[in-house]
Design an enzyme around this catalytic site. Structure first.
Site, mmCIF file in Angstrom:
data_model
loop_
_atom_site.group_PDB
_atom_site.id
_atom_site.type_symbol
_atom_site.label_atom_id
_atom_site.label_comp_id
_atom_site.label_asym_id
_atom_site.label_seq_id
_atom_site.Cartn_x
_atom_site.Cartn_y
_atom_site.Cartn_z
ATOM 1 N N CYS A 24 0.823 -1.214 0.000
ATOM 2 C CA CYS A 24 0.000 0.000 0.000
ATOM 3 C C CYS A 24 0.857 1.264 0.000
ATOM 4 O O CYS A 24 0.504 2.254 -0.664
ATOM 5 C CB CYS A 24 -0.951 -0.007 1.192
ATOM 6 S SG CYS A 24 -2.188 -1.320 1.104
ATOM 7 N N ASP A 25 1.950 1.257 0.723
ATOM 8 C CA ASP A 25 2.871 2.389 0.684
ATOM 9 C C ASP A 25 3.378 2.614 -0.738
ATOM 10 O O ASP A 25 3.418 3.748 -1.226
ATOM 11 C CB ASP A 25 4.076 2.131 1.608
ATOM 12 C CG ASP A 25 3.794 2.500 3.054
ATOM 13 O OD1 ASP A 25 3.137 3.515 3.281
ATOM 14 O OD2 ASP A 25 4.232 1.755 3.943
#
Length: 231
Positions: A170-171
């Site tokens: 997700c980062d």
């Protein structure tokens, strides 16, 4: 050395930490932008202290901050704020992933920066967006994996339990989204749109990443839709 690449001549002030902002700024640097990383004195970006290191440099910091220059600025001091104002006066892009409202309190919110530099592309990265019940919460990658449904998509068929990806997906997806949004905003500015506020939440980026295939069985809601196993 003269910078080359499509973003040569573009000045980026990177005030972000960890991965979601720094990786996006590094990609802009790879494309020729002049990126100045602004860190707080002392600890600075925590990635400087995580994982394997050599001669004071960790692998994860290097892999998310390649090609940048760095400066330590104490934003709680008047002199520090003067230095940042000077950096932002001619900056094309500002990237920050403070909690919503944090930079406004220091006098560097979007309206503050735009007043001094109307052409600035101001990027705000957050976990759950700028408002709402979760907007002020501290966010980590695995929290967004769970909230977005990514962990659910990875459910173990044997146990029925959702599974977390063993990488900070997700980062990284947020970073790629931000880098693309910045270049789009710079292109729009070249066409006369001026600077703008680009707001990217990790949750939105993760859902958008998952949606094209993971939502294939819930996109057609009509009763006469033919249901077959998904990929």
């Amino acid at each position: 050395m003269t910078a080359t690449g499509p973003l040569a001549g573009v000045k980026v002030v990177d005030m972000s930490v960890m991965i979601s902002g720094p990786l996006s700024a590094m990609m802009l640097a790879d494309q020729g932008a002049d990126v100045v990383k602004v860190e707080s004195p002392g600890i600075g970006d925590m990635m400087r202290f995580l994982g394997s290191s050599k001669n004071g440099m960790t692998g994860i910091f290097a892999l998310n901050n390649r090609g940048k220059r760095s400066i330590g600025i104490n934003l709680k001091s008047e002199r520090g704020r003067e230095i940042l104002h000077a950096l932002l006066a001619d900056a094309d892009v500002l990237i920050q992933n403070f909690r919503p409202g944090a930079l406004q309190k220091l006098g560097f919110g979007y309206d503050d920066v735009r007043a001094a530099n109307p052409g600035n592309v101001y990027v705000s990265i957050s976990g759950f967006g700028p408002d709402g019940p979760r907007s002020g919460q501290r966010v980590y990658d695995n929290v967004i994996q769970a909230a977005s449904g990514l962990a659910s998509v990875q459910t173990d068929r044997a146990t029925g339990r959702p599974q977390i990806f063993r990488t900070l997906v997700c980062d990284k997806v947020t970073s790629y989204t931000v880098a693309q949004a910045v270049t789009a905003a710079l292109f729009a500015r070249e066409r006369g749109a001026g600077g703008q506020h680009v707001e990217v939440s990790m949750l939105d980026a993760a859902i958008a990443f998952m949606w094209p295939d993971s939502a294939m069985d819930v996109a057609l809601l009509d009763d006469d839709a033919v249901r077959t196993p998904t990929i």
